[in-house]
Design an enzyme around this catalytic site. Structure first.
Site, PDB file in Angstrom:
ATOM      1  CG  ASP A  33      -2.050   0.961   1.144  1.00 57.63           C
ATOM      2  OD1 ASP A  33      -1.802   2.154   0.872  1.00 57.63           O
ATOM      3  OD2 ASP A  33      -3.199   0.537   1.351  1.00 57.63           O
ATOM      4  CB  ILE A  34       1.465   4.036  -2.361  1.00 58.38           C
ATOM      5  CG1 ILE A  34       0.054   4.477  -2.752  1.00 58.38           C
ATOM      6  CG2 ILE A  34       2.077   3.096  -3.386  1.00 58.38           C
ATOM      7  CD1 ILE A  34      -0.009   5.304  -4.018  1.00 58.38           C
ATOM      8  CD  GLN A  96     -15.066  -1.563  -2.101  1.00 56.92           C
ATOM      9  OE1 GLN A  96     -16.251  -1.725  -1.827  1.00 56.92           O
ATOM     10  NE2 GLN A  96     -14.444  -2.289  -3.010  1.00 56.92           N
ATOM     11  CG  HIS A 102      -8.699  -3.862  -1.766  1.00 61.95           C
ATOM     12  ND1 HIS A 102      -9.807  -3.253  -2.322  1.00 61.95           N
ATOM     13  CD2 HIS A 102      -8.265  -3.025  -0.794  1.00 61.95           C
ATOM     14  CE1 HIS A 102     -10.027  -2.092  -1.717  1.00 61.95           C
ATOM     15  NE2 HIS A 102      -9.099  -1.937  -0.769  1.00 61.95           N
ATOM     16  CG  HIS A 104      -6.714  -2.966   3.600  1.00 56.96           C
ATOM     17  ND1 HIS A 104      -6.032  -1.853   3.160  1.00 56.96           N
ATOM     18  CD2 HIS A 104      -7.966  -2.866   3.090  1.00 56.96           C
ATOM     19  CE1 HIS A 104      -6.834  -1.104   2.431  1.00 56.96           C
ATOM     20  NE2 HIS A 104      -8.018  -1.704   2.366  1.00 56.96           N
TER      21      HIS A 104
END
Length: 140
Positions: A33-34, A96, A102, A104
């Site tokens: 994750d960025i 979301q 996805h 996490h």
């Protein structure tokens, strides 16, 4: 393979959008994750576009879940967090923000504030170093 043209995660699967990849197989992709909630925050997605839990096929859901467990084990081994938060949201009201299913995987330390994302982008060098540690733990 996904071909949903306006989805950022589909763009990552296609290679049109850069990502720091940790694991990839025929059905799934795991990447950093960025805007991490904590160092080591990793995402696992199906390569096929499915907007949420209600739309994903059972086969793709199983594939993502198996990889999420493997990534969580690797995060635990590589980073030794006090805990690991596994999170998945469905719909904007639930938080979301990318409408591609996805999961996490968020390493947590005692006393750490629980959040879905950080407020700022992490330094790419730091993310790459953490990704390398997690990927190495996957292989061991």
């Amino acid at each position: 393979m996904s071909d949903h043209t306006n989805c950022v995660f589909c763009g990552i699967v296609r290679g049109d959008i850069p990502a720091i990849r940790v694991h990839e197989d025929a059905a799934t992709l795991a990447f950093m994750d960025i805007r991490p909630a904590s160092p080591g925050h990793t995402l696992v997605i199906p390569k096929i576009h499915a907007p949420d839990l209600l739309a994903i096929s059972e086969a793709d859901l199983c594939a993502v879940t198996i990889v999420a467990q493997r990534i969580a084990r690797a995060v635990h081994q590589a980073l030794a967090p006090d805990g690991i938060r596994i999170m998945q949201t469905n719909g904007a009201a639930a938080g979301q923000t990318v409408f591609h299913y996805h999961v996490h995987i968020i390493p947590m330390q005692d006393g750490q504030r629980v959040g879905t994302h950080g407020h700022e982008h992490a330094q790419p060098e730091q993310i790459k170093a953490l990704a390398a540690r997690i990927a190495a733990a996957l292989k061991s």
